[in-house]
Design a protein around this motif. Structure first.
Motif, PDB file in Angstrom:
ATOM      1  N   SER A  37      32.846  35.899  37.056  1.00 56.33           N
ATOM      2  CA  SER A  37      33.212  34.911  36.442  1.00 56.33           C
ATOM      3  C   SER A  37      34.026  35.234  35.064  1.00 56.33           C
ATOM      4  CB  SER A  37      32.068  33.714  36.148  1.00 56.33           C
ATOM      5  OG  SER A  37      32.546  32.799  35.414  1.00 56.33           O
ATOM      6  N   ASP A  38      33.508  36.041  34.504  1.00 55.70           N
ATOM      7  CA  ASP A  38      34.141  36.536  33.255  1.00 55.70           C
ATOM      8  C   ASP A  38      35.488  37.200  33.542  1.00 55.70           C
ATOM      9  OD1 ASP A  38      31.918  35.585  31.868  1.00 55.70           O
ATOM     10  OD2 ASP A  38      30.940  37.305  31.918  1.00 55.70           O
ATOM     11  N   VAL A  39      35.649  37.906  34.312  1.00 52.68           N
ATOM     12  CA  VAL A  39      36.810  38.830  34.109  1.00 52.68           C
ATOM     13  C   VAL A  39      37.676  38.620  35.494  1.00 52.68           C
ATOM     14  CG1 VAL A  39      35.967  40.591  32.578  1.00 52.68           C
ATOM     15  CG2 VAL A  39      35.533  41.000  35.155  1.00 52.68           C
ATOM     16  N   ALA A  40      37.005  38.495  36.874  1.00 53.99           N
ATOM     17  CA  ALA A  40      37.931  38.600  38.053  1.00 53.99           C
ATOM     18  C   ALA A  40      38.421  37.172  38.203  1.00 53.99           C
ATOM     19  CB  ALA A  40      37.111  39.021  38.958  1.00 53.99           C
ATOM     20  N   THR A  92      54.274  38.222  40.201  1.00 55.83           N
ATOM     21  CA  THR A  92      53.077  37.397  39.452  1.00 55.83           C
ATOM     22  C   THR A  92      51.523  38.251  39.668  1.00 55.83           C
ATOM     23  OG1 THR A  92      54.248  35.268  40.171  1.00 55.83           O
ATOM     24  CG2 THR A  92      51.817  34.978  39.457  1.00 55.83           C
ATOM     25  N   ALA A  93      51.448  38.771  40.739  1.00 53.82           N
ATOM     26  CA  ALA A  93      50.105  39.327  40.969  1.00 53.82           C
ATOM     27  C   ALA A  93      49.901  40.564  39.886  1.00 53.82           C
ATOM     28  CB  ALA A  93      49.938  39.855  42.199  1.00 53.82           C
ATOM     29  N   GLU A  94      51.074  41.347  39.756  1.00 55.78           N
ATOM     30  CA  GLU A  94      50.860  42.622  38.844  1.00 55.78           C
ATOM     31  C   GLU A  94      50.906  42.156  37.508  1.00 55.78           C
ATOM     32  OE1 GLU A  94      54.659  44.436  39.802  1.00 55.78           O
ATOM     33  OE2 GLU A  94      54.119  45.313  41.622  1.00 55.78           O
ATOM     34  N   GLN A 137      44.905  32.863  37.115  1.00 54.78           N
ATOM     35  CA  GLN A 137      46.563  33.010  36.577  1.00 54.78           C
ATOM     36  C   GLN A 137      47.393  33.303  37.759  1.00 54.78           C
ATOM     37  OE1 GLN A 137      47.029  35.945  33.374  1.00 54.78           O
ATOM     38  NE2 GLN A 137      49.038  35.893  33.721  1.00 54.78           N
ATOM     39  N   PHE A 138      47.128  34.025  38.762  1.00 54.61           N
ATOM     40  CA  PHE A 138      47.679  34.439  39.842  1.00 54.61           C
ATOM     41  C   PHE A 138      47.973  33.224  40.738  1.00 54.61           C
ATOM     42  CE2 PHE A 138      47.632  35.393  44.477  1.00 54.61           C
ATOM     43  CZ  PHE A 138      48.899  36.120  44.544  1.00 54.61           C
ATOM     44  N   GLN A 179      41.553  25.322  35.686  1.00 56.17           N
ATOM     45  CA  GLN A 179      42.715  26.242  35.401  1.00 56.17           C
ATOM     46  C   GLN A 179      43.696  26.304  36.728  1.00 56.17           C
ATOM     47  OE1 GLN A 179      40.714  30.016  34.973  1.00 56.17           O
ATOM     48  NE2 GLN A 179      40.000  29.469  32.798  1.00 56.17           N
ATOM     49  N   VAL A 180      43.263  25.754  37.977  1.00 53.55           N
ATOM     50  CA  VAL A 180      44.009  25.893  39.135  1.00 53.55           C
ATOM     51  C   VAL A 180      44.061  24.358  39.384  1.00 53.55           C
ATOM     52  CG1 VAL A 180      44.434  26.748  41.285  1.00 53.55           C
ATOM     53  CG2 VAL A 180      43.479  28.368  39.578  1.00 53.55           C
TER      54      VAL A 180
END
Length: 677
Positions: free
Chosen positions: A568-571, A290-292, A577-578, A521-522
């Motif tokens: 906030s935008d990318v990380a 999932t992380a990958e 998702q992870f 999202q979570v």
């Protein structure tokens, strides 16, 4: 003399056994032990990968360069063609040298002895094993010619990088056959069996050249080559080709396991490739996948060149559950999960933890306004916030952390003293060296993603820090436990402090926080902090649930390039998702509220207990007895913090550059976070 007597006894015993068995034993030698690959499994014993002898190409002696044959005999067993398996002269010389040096400086094993060990015996070093080695040595000498023994040896000896045998080694290091090796290449490869991991030219060309020079000198001493030939060989241009292991699952994590075994045991790689070890790790294979996927998909949305890392740790036991060190192992084996980068404002939780522990509260009020800090030996420092510069208004600490206000963070760091931030960060799990400047509060000292995940753990687990674990247990092919590790825990924070800071970080992932989108999202209780360094070089998000902490880093390997986006935008989206996918089948768990705390709505402008007339308010958690109260007429309304006893300290900075001058990125104490998303 004791060591000499010990060796004499082994030899006498072996000879006696050999004579008792008699010459008829020559035809009944046991077949060589078949190498058994080692297994690396996850915490649930699911197979991650096997580590096996995958690189071997048998060849005949006439297919091996004569230079290599001569070099290997010269450096490993100069009297190979004269002795009958045991070189008593060489053995005596080695024993003498070891005795006068009081350590093992020379080995006495012949090529035949080494072959016997490689074919028939394991890596253990016991009296019985040595006796067996000598017995098999005599049997090999009785049954085979010297050329046959040398041929077998050159097809079995380990040369590093997974290469067993000289043909595999020649192809691995120089992309050519063993028959085509030059004198310089032959001398370099002949030096590898003594310490293949150290002398491998692909990783230590200088060390390989030094070892090559030793081999060439020995060949000159024995009259095999001339001094001129040796010098020409030293001057050869040798360019080894780099090859990476083909690791399919969790490659960055597996590489760390292999590296550990190689460094821990004298014959570590041989053990891995042939001894049938089972290495149970802390990894969760499903979480790893999932992380990958989350990291790869998140980076693909940006551009093909950007890279990153994701590492997840179970704060209850320290198990590293997932580790992704980059987007593509085949392109780069550099493990960014263990690389040091500036974390930006993701470092601020350590500052606020120190503040809450010192008696400040979530409702302590500080004002975002221009303030210059003067320090001896350094130019004045005036921090600013991203985009707005200054808010020109008061904030309670909980809101200041949620919006990641830089000005208030530096002001708080000045009140506490940067040494306090260092103490708390290191106590919580940061092991890298930290520079005690005021700007440390903004993440100007380099740390690794693994350290960040570890150090957020005490916030998730009531102040308990756990040491990160890679390996749980190592067993040999017979099931004997070689190593076993259990969680190591330590209380580093008061549980009330940990809970209050967690409550403050929950505000960062809800409405008004720098990562407000995560609340949609979570779908479970989470807390965390974004981080973005100056000029958008690095982007981070470190967050957690009660049972899992994950750290995400995004950035270019070439630090002259800018991400151009915030944490906030990318990380944060990668983290979301992870966590959402990785925990979808686990029960939803909330952070456990400890005894001795209370909740209250407070005004975000003055820190007072909120009333029906309060327009801007926020719920906050307090240690019982420190919560704000409605003051009576004439009382001061602001929250008076309890002095930590540290004060601002001596904040002398010895640098001579001004803030506007060009400085190395990893040595700039004034580098600001821009994390006011």
């Amino acid at each position: 003399m004791n060591r000499v007597n010990w060796l004499q006894r082994i030899i006498i015993l072996a000879i006696g056994v050999n004579l008792l068995i008699g010459c008829t034993s020559a035809g009944t030698m046991e077949p060589p032990e078949v190498p058994v690959p080692s297994k690396i499994v996850d915490a649930n014993n699911r197979l991650i990968t096997t580590v096996s002898q995958v690189n071997t190409v048998p060849v005949e002696l006439d297919q091996i360069s004569i230079h290599l044959q001569q070099a290997i005999v010269a450096i490993e067993d100069e009297r190979f063609y004269q002795h009958q398996g045991i070189d008593f002269k060489g053995l005596g010389r080695a024993v003498y040298q070891n005795l006068i040096s009081r350590k093992i400086v020379q080995g006495g094993s012949t090529i035949t002895q080494q072959l016997a060990k490689n074919l028939y015996l394991g890596p253990e070093r016991t009296f019985a094993r040595k006796a067996k080695e000598i017995y098999y040595t005599f049997q090999l000498e009785r049954k085979y010619t010297k050329k046959e023994i040398l041929n077998m040896y050159l097809n079995h000896v380990y040369f590093g990088q997974g290469a067993y045998g000289i043909e595999a080694a020649a192809r691995t290091y120089f992309n050519k056959s063993a028959a085509d090796l030059t004198l310089g290449e032959s001398a370099m490869l002949a030096g590898l069996p003594r310490a293949p991991s150290y002398y491998a030219p692909t990783t230590n060309l200088q060390g390989a050249k030094e070892r090559q020079s030793v081999v060439l000198a020995r060949m000159v001493e024995l009259g095999i080559i001339s001094p001129e030939e040796a010098q020409a060989a030293r001057e050869e241009t040798i360019e080894p080709q780099k090859q990476s292991e083909n690791l399919k699952q969790a490659p960055y994590f597996v590489a760390e396991i292999i590296k550990y075994i190689e460094s821990k045991y004298p014959d570590g790689l041989e053990m891995l490739y042939s001894s049938g070890l089972t290495i149970q790790t802390s990894l969760d294979l499903e979480l790893q996948k999932t992380a990958e996927q989350a990291l790869r998909q998140g980076l693909e949305k940006i551009n093909p060149e950007i890279n990153g890392a994701l590492v997840a740790v179970d704060p209850t036991n320290g198990y590293i559950k997932a580790m992704v060190g980059g987007r593509d192992w085949q392109k780069s084996q550099f493990n960014r999960a263990l690389a040091k980068m500036q974390p930006g404002s993701a470092f601020k939780p350590f500052l606020y933890t120190a503040a809450i522990d010192a008696g400040y509260t979530a409702a302590t009020v500080l004002t975002c306004e221009p303030q210059t800090y003067r320090q001896e030996g350094a130019p004045p420092y005036t921090p600013k916030d991203h985009k707005v510069g200054y808010h020109y208004r008061p904030f309670i600490l909980k809101q200041a952390l949620a919006i990641s206000d830089n000005v208030i963070a530096v002001k708080l760091a000045n009140m506490l003293g940067p040494e306090a931030i260092v103490r708390f960060a290191q106590a919580m799990g940061v092991e890298s060296s930290l520079r005690p400047y005021l700007s440390l509060a903004l993440g100007t000292s380099e740390v690794t993603p693994l350290e960040m995940a570890t150090a957020f753990g005490p916030l998730a687990q009531a102040g308990i820090r756990t040491k990160p674990l890679y390996i749980l247990k190592i067993t040999d092919s017979n099931g004997r436990v070689l190593e076993e590790y259990t969680p190591q825990r330590a209380k580093v924070l008061d549980e009330k402090v940990a809970y209050i800071v967690t409550d403050m970080l929950r505000a960062a992932v809800t409405t008004g926080g720098t990562a407000a989108q995560l609340s949609q999202q979570v779908h479970r209780p989470i807390a965390g902090k974004t981080g973005t360094t100056e000029d958008y070089t690095n982007a981070w998000f470190v967050g957690y649930t009660p049972g899992l902490v994950a750290s995400v880093y995004v950035g270019y390997d070439d630090k002259s390039k800018r991400v151009g986006l915030t944490g906030s935008d990318v990380a944060a989206p990668i983290w979301a998702q992870f966590m959402e996918q990785g925990l979808k089948d686990t029960p939803v768990e909330d952070f456990k509220e400890p005894d001795g705390v209370t909740r209250m709505e407070v005004s975000t402008t003055d820190g007072l207990k909120a009333t029906e007339l309060t327009e801007e308010k926020m719920e906050a958690v307090f240690v019982e007895g420190t919560e704000p109260k409605v003051p009576s007429l004439g009382e001061f309304w602001w929250q008076q913090p309890i002095d930590s006893g540290e004060g601002p300290g001596d904040l002398t900075d010895n640098t001579e550059e001004s803030p506007g001058e060009e400085r190395p990125e990893n040595d700039d104490p004034w580098r600001n976070s821009i994390d006011n998303e």
